[in-house]
Every structure is written in C-alpha cells, then in structure tokens.
Design a protein around this motif. Structure first.
Motif, short mmCIF file in Angstrom:
data_model
loop_
_atom_site.label_atom_id
_atom_site.label_comp_id
_atom_site.label_asym_id
_atom_site.label_seq_id
_atom_site.Cartn_x
_atom_site.Cartn_y
_atom_site.Cartn_z
N ASN A 77 0.81 -1.22 0.00
CA ASN A 77 0.00 0.00 0.00
C ASN A 77 0.85 1.27 0.00
O ASN A 77 0.43 2.29 -0.57
CB ASN A 77 -0.91 -0.04 1.24
N PHE B 65 3.23 7.26 -2.89
CA PHE B 65 2.92 8.69 -2.87
C PHE B 65 2.96 9.24 -4.29
O PHE B 65 3.45 8.59 -5.22
CB PHE B 65 3.88 9.46 -1.94
N LYS C 84 1.37 3.81 -11.29
CA LYS C 84 0.14 3.08 -10.97
C LYS C 84 -0.32 2.22 -12.15
O LYS C 84 -0.95 1.18 -11.96
CB LYS C 84 -0.95 4.05 -10.51
N SER D 38 -7.07 10.94 3.04
CA SER D 38 -5.76 10.51 3.55
C SER D 38 -4.82 11.71 3.45
O SER D 38 -5.25 12.81 3.12
CB SER D 38 -5.21 9.36 2.69
N PHE E 208 -2.59 11.90 1.21
CA PHE E 208 -2.04 11.84 -0.15
C PHE E 208 -1.87 13.23 -0.78
O PHE E 208 -0.80 13.54 -1.32
CB PHE E 208 -2.94 10.96 -1.03
N1 LIG Z 1 -5.64 8.96 -1.25
C1 LIG Z 1 -5.93 8.85 -2.51
O1 LIG Z 1 -6.67 9.68 -3.06
C2 LIG Z 1 -5.39 7.68 -3.29
C3 LIG Z 1 -6.02 7.37 -4.52
C4 LIG Z 1 -5.54 6.29 -5.25
C5 LIG Z 1 -4.49 5.54 -4.77
N2 LIG Z 1 -3.89 5.86 -3.58
C6 LIG Z 1 -2.76 5.04 -3.15
O2 LIG Z 1 -3.05 4.54 -1.86
C7 LIG Z 1 -1.83 4.23 -1.20
C8 LIG Z 1 -1.88 4.77 0.22
O3 LIG Z 1 -1.87 6.18 0.17
P1 LIG Z 1 -2.75 7.10 1.13
O4 LIG Z 1 -3.71 7.81 0.27
O5 LIG Z 1 -3.25 6.34 2.28
O6 LIG Z 1 -1.63 8.17 1.54
P2 LIG Z 1 -0.99 8.57 2.94
O7 LIG Z 1 -2.07 8.91 3.92
O8 LIG Z 1 0.03 9.62 2.60
O9 LIG Z 1 -0.27 7.25 3.42
C9 LIG Z 1 0.92 6.78 2.83
C10 LIG Z 1 1.55 5.72 3.73
O10 LIG Z 1 2.77 5.27 3.12
C11 LIG Z 1 3.84 5.38 4.07
N3 LIG Z 1 5.09 5.66 3.38
C12 LIG Z 1 5.40 6.75 2.63
N4 LIG Z 1 6.67 6.67 2.20
C13 LIG Z 1 7.19 5.52 2.71
C14 LIG Z 1 8.46 4.88 2.64
N5 LIG Z 1 9.49 5.43 1.97
N6 LIG Z 1 8.63 3.70 3.29
C15 LIG Z 1 7.62 3.14 3.99
N7 LIG Z 1 6.40 3.68 4.09
C16 LIG Z 1 6.18 4.87 3.47
C17 LIG Z 1 3.40 6.54 4.99
O11 LIG Z 1 3.97 6.43 6.28
P3 LIG Z 1 5.32 7.17 6.78
O12 LIG Z 1 5.25 8.57 6.30
O13 LIG Z 1 5.24 6.98 8.24
O14 LIG Z 1 6.43 6.38 6.16
C18 LIG Z 1 1.90 6.27 5.10
O15 LIG Z 1 1.65 5.29 6.07
C19 LIG Z 1 -0.71 4.80 -2.07
O16 LIG Z 1 -0.12 3.76 -2.82
C20 LIG Z 1 -1.44 5.78 -2.97
O17 LIG Z 1 -0.78 5.97 -4.19
C21 LIG Z 1 -4.32 6.90 -2.84
#
Ligand SMILES: NC(=O)c1ccc[n+]([C@@H]2O[C@H](COP(=O)([O-])OP(=O)(O)OC[C@H]3O[C@@H](n4cnc5c(N)ncnc54)[C@H](OP(=O)(O)O)[C@@H]3O)[C@@H](O)[C@H]2O)c1
Length: 258
Positions: A86, A89, A155, A186, A188
């Motif tokens: 998961n 970024f 993606k 989130s 993001f």
């Molecule tokens: N939110 C959206 O609109 C959306 C839409 C489509 C897809 N997604 C995808 O969903 C997934 C989760 O994103 P989210 O929306 O939940 O964003 P988020 O709230 O920013 O969460 C991202 C997570 O990834 C961790 N992370 C970031 N860099 C890292 C690294 N170098 N090593 C290990 N962990 C790391 C962060 O924790 P730390 O900072 O503590 O490391 C956090 O737990 C991503 O793949 C994103 O592309 C999100």
C-alpha cells in the motif's frame, strides 16, 4: 486470513486496512517510516481486538529494505498470508519543474518495493498453495495524467503487473488483486503538494470504504477493483470512448492548476 503485512500502515488507506483486518481478528505486521505512529496504532489494536501486532519501522526506498523486512518477518516466525503493498505517494506539478530525486524515490516505493515484496512473499504463498497479495494502484493507472505524470505511470505499472500475476496464479491457490481507488481521505494530497483548488475533501471517499470494497472484491477473486463509486467507474472507462490524444488533452486542462 491469519497474518497480514501492510506497508504504509501509519496513515490513510493502510491504517484503515489495519483497523478493518484487526476487527476481523487478523494478526498484523505494520510497516512505515513513522515508528511512533505505528507503535500507537499497534497498542490500540492489540488492546481492542486481542490480536498480535508487530511493528517494523522501515523506509522501503532504502537499499536492502525489502529484503530486511522479509528477513525480520521470517525471524519472527510469521507466515504472511495477506500482503498489502500500500505504501506510495504522488507528486503534483509539471514534470520538469519538480525534483528529480522525488520522482526516482516514487518509482522506488510505488514500483520497485512492490515488485520486490511480491517476489519475496509470493513464492512461499505458492508453496503453501494459499495466500493473497493486494497491490494498491489507482484510477490514475488507467490513463496518463498530466501534472501527475510519474505517479500515473507507476500506478499503470502496478495495475498491469498485478493483473498478469492474477492470471498466472489462478491455479496456485494465491490471489493477486490490484486495488484502484479514486480520491480518498488521507494525507495523499498534502504529500503530493496539490494546490488547494484541486484538493477538495468533499470529493474524497473515506479510506474505510475503500478497504471494505477491496476485501469484498478479494473474496470474489477479482483481478482488479475500482473503489469509490460510479464516478470512478466512468473515469476508468474513458479510454474506451476517447482517442488517446483527445483524452490526455482534456485531462491536461482538468489538472492544470491555473
Ligand atoms: N488517497 C488517494 O486519493 C489515493 C487514490 C488512489 C491511490 N492511492 C494510493 O493509496 C496508497 C496509500 O496512500 P494514502 O492515500 O493512504 O496516503 P498517505 O495517507 O500519505 O499514506 C501513505 C503511507 O505510506 C507510508 N510511506 C510513505 N513513504 C514511505 C516509505 N518510503 N517507506 C515506507 N512507508 C512509506 C506513509 O507512512 P510514513 O510517512 O510513516 O512512512 C503512510 O503510512 C498509495 O499507494 C497511494 O498511491 C491513494
């Protein structure tokens, strides 16, 4: 599922996966960089749900990090039967104006870590003839996205990779699925540095809804799930109806910040 490993479990969608799976009495291994957030979540879930939660703080873009994670899980004697790739970024802006280092780090996390962790855990799932891997892609994986060019390409990789593995593994007992959320609540947008106008929280789906839809689709043995309702289904189908140049031009206007 008995034991799930979730990357990016400290925030957003990954944290919601941890909460939902804990409520289903799945033991967890939580990975992200923020050790304090992971520890607090682990404590809360262990107390609430009487499950085991291991915390492995790691930067998955660091050299050798995925191998280190795999080794640590082996030392703990945990058989992972659900891997959720998961952590990821994005980065908003015209490609040439953004930092190259951030683009390369994104490729490392969104693609390389996903491939490496899938490789490491898939082989033992195949030997046990059971298990599942969820790779978090995005609706951005279905078409190019100007101003999120590297992100959309990562993606698209995750979507294509996961669908191929789904088909390869149909007779192995291991399920592979791409989860494709649209805008979701989130961190993001902040991490991607979206301008305020493109960052309307009213359009975002709650992370827990994405998680519930994903887990239901996994039960249905789907190769892909687009979460977050009808609008997202329409978006991912646009490439069927528009010539590629027309669509990418429309998206350029839509995503331009001024
Ligand atoms: N939110 C959206 O609109 C959306 C839409 C489509 C897809 N997604 C995808 O969903 C997934 C989760 O994103 P989210 O929306 O939940 O964003 P988020 O709230 O920013 O969460 C991202 C997570 O990834 C961790 N992370 C970031 N860099 C890292 C690294 N170098 N090593 C290990 N962990 C790391 C962060 O924790 P730390 O900072 O503590 O490391 C956090 O737990 C991503 O793949 C994103 O592309 C999100």
């Amino acid at each position: 599922m008995n034991n799930a490993l979730i990357t990016g479990a400290s925030e957003g969608i990954g944290k919601a996966f941890a909460q939902e799976l804990a409520s289903r009495k799945t033991n967890l291994v939580l990975v992200a960089r923020s050790a304090d957030k992971l520890q607090a979540l682990a404590k809360q879930l262990q107390e609430q749900e009487q499950i085991t939660v291991e915390v492995i703080p790691l930067d998955l873009t660091a050299p050798g990090a995925c191998q280190q994670l795999y080794q640590r899980v082996s030392e703990l004697g945990i058989e992972i039967d659900l891997l959720i790739n998961n952590a990821g970024f994005g980065d908003y802006g015209a490609f040439a104006t953004r930092k190259l280092a951030k683009q390369l780090e994104m490729i490392q996390l969104n693609i390389t870590a996903v491939v490496e962790l899938t490789y490491l855990f898939l082989r033992e799932m195949q030997q046990r003839q059971q298990g599942a891997i969820l790779n978090i892609s995005s609706i951005a994986g279905f078409q190019p996205l100007p101003y999120l060019s590297t992100y959309a390409a990562t993606k698209a990789f995750v979507l294509s990779f996961s669908e191929s593995l789904w088909a390869e593994n149909r007779s192995t007992g291991v399920k592979i699925m791409a989860v494709c959320p649209g805008p979701t609540e989130s961190n993001f947008s902040q991490v991607a540095e979206f301008p305020q106008s493109n960052n309307s929280p009213s359009k975002a789906t709650p992370a827990i809804q994405v998680v519930k839809e994903a887990l239901q689709a996994l039960e249905n043995n789907q190769s892909t799930v687009v979460t977050g309702g009808f609008a997202n289904q329409v978006i991912v189908n646009l490439p069927r109806f528009f010539p590629r140049e027309t669509l990418v031009n429309l998206l350029e206007k839509q995503f331009r910040s001024n």
